[in-house]
Motif scaffolding. Sequence first.
Motif, short mmCIF file in Angstrom:
data_model
loop_
_atom_site.label_atom_id
_atom_site.label_comp_id
_atom_site.label_asym_id
_atom_site.label_seq_id
_atom_site.Cartn_x
_atom_site.Cartn_y
_atom_site.Cartn_z
N ALA A 173 0.73 10.16 5.24
CA ALA A 173 -0.21 10.28 6.45
C ALA A 173 -1.35 8.53 5.95
O ALA A 173 -2.13 8.56 7.38
CB ALA A 173 -0.57 11.39 6.07
N MET A 174 -1.31 8.26 4.52
CA MET A 174 -1.58 7.32 4.01
C MET A 174 -1.15 5.93 4.58
O MET A 174 -2.87 5.46 5.29
CB MET A 174 -2.78 7.22 3.29
N THR A 175 -0.46 5.83 4.93
CA THR A 175 0.18 4.47 5.42
C THR A 175 -0.03 4.40 6.83
O THR A 175 -0.76 3.04 7.53
CB THR A 175 1.66 4.75 5.49
N ARG A 176 0.04 5.12 7.72
CA ARG A 176 -0.18 5.74 8.97
C ARG A 176 -1.72 5.11 9.18
O ARG A 176 -1.78 4.52 10.21
CB ARG A 176 0.22 6.75 9.54
N ARG A 177 -2.60 5.55 8.45
CA ARG A 177 -3.97 5.64 8.70
C ARG A 177 -4.49 3.74 8.29
O ARG A 177 -4.26 3.39 9.59
CB ARG A 177 -4.53 6.25 8.01
N CYS A 178 -4.06 3.41 7.46
CA CYS A 178 -3.70 1.98 7.34
C CYS A 178 -3.04 0.80 8.29
O CYS A 178 -3.98 -0.01 8.76
CB CYS A 178 -3.58 1.61 5.74
N THR B 161 -10.88 0.28 -2.36
CA THR B 161 -10.87 1.58 -1.89
C THR B 161 -10.30 2.07 -0.93
O THR B 161 -10.86 3.37 -1.33
CB THR B 161 -12.07 0.03 -0.78
N LEU B 162 -9.57 1.13 -0.41
CA LEU B 162 -8.37 2.76 -0.29
C LEU B 162 -8.41 3.71 -0.90
O LEU B 162 -8.42 4.81 -0.66
CB LEU B 162 -7.14 1.78 0.46
N VAL B 163 -7.78 3.30 -2.15
CA VAL B 163 -7.23 4.11 -2.89
C VAL B 163 -8.45 5.37 -3.34
O VAL B 163 -8.25 6.49 -3.43
CB VAL B 163 -6.94 3.40 -4.30
N LEU C 296 0.98 -1.12 0.37
CA LEU C 296 -0.01 0.03 0.24
C LEU C 296 1.12 1.39 0.20
O LEU C 296 0.86 2.17 -0.65
CB LEU C 296 -0.90 0.11 1.25
N ARG C 297 1.38 1.03 0.63
CA ARG C 297 2.69 2.92 1.05
C ARG C 297 3.16 2.86 -0.61
O ARG C 297 3.61 3.80 -1.06
CB ARG C 297 3.91 2.15 1.99
N ALA C 298 4.27 2.02 -0.89
CA ALA C 298 4.20 1.64 -2.51
C ALA C 298 3.73 2.55 -3.66
O ALA C 298 3.59 2.99 -4.85
CB ALA C 298 5.26 0.65 -2.92
N LEU C 299 2.45 1.47 -3.18
CA LEU C 299 1.10 1.79 -4.61
C LEU C 299 1.22 3.71 -4.33
O LEU C 299 0.98 4.59 -5.04
CB LEU C 299 -0.09 1.31 -4.15
#
Length: 209
Positions: free
Chosen positions: A188-193, A173-175, A98-101
């Motif tokens: 920030a999105m990686t931390r949220r995930c 869904t996350l994207v 996810l972080r890489a994407l």
Amino acid sequence: MATPRSKAGTKGVPRHLRRRQMLEAATQEFAHRGFAAASLAVVAERVGVTKTLLHQYFGTKEDLYVACLTPIGDELLDTMRTTIGEAGATPGTPLRVLRALFTALEGRREAWFVLYDRTLPPGGEAARAAGAYWAAVDALAADGTAELLRASGSTDPLDADALRHVWTDLVGTLVRWWVKHPEETPEAMTRRCTRLFAVAAALAAAPTT
């Protein structure tokens, strides 16, 4: 406010630059409206060229879509393969992917909707090209989820199939949520995930009685 007309179509613009501008405008159009509703006239207007010139550069609408899709699909697929290949499928792999994407898509988040365009005409070159990328992504997900399940002691193929569907739907869904929240950086999105995954793990470990 109307989008200002670009001067890219004026005489003297290098061919490679004009081509790049056409691809950028077309990528935005396909992402925002989907293949079915996308207008080549709008793409040409944004770049400041004629629709005829756009056809001369790329051919049909499907040809133009494939030209937009290919660099996006290649990069995202390579990103996933590289990330998974760093250490194989481990409990930390989902967050690494996810972080890489998120990082790869930053600055052009709408590119995700070009790759996963559900309005493509069936049986055409555009659908075949997109389908090949979807199949490759699904294969990576299937291998990774099966490996994680084996490590946890599960060899049930239906478990693996169900988890693959859960994972691919979750990523999409996350994207899509991230696209609607431009203030969210990849970090920030990686931390949220990470927080969401921790909650999911806690819920899964909670007693059912």
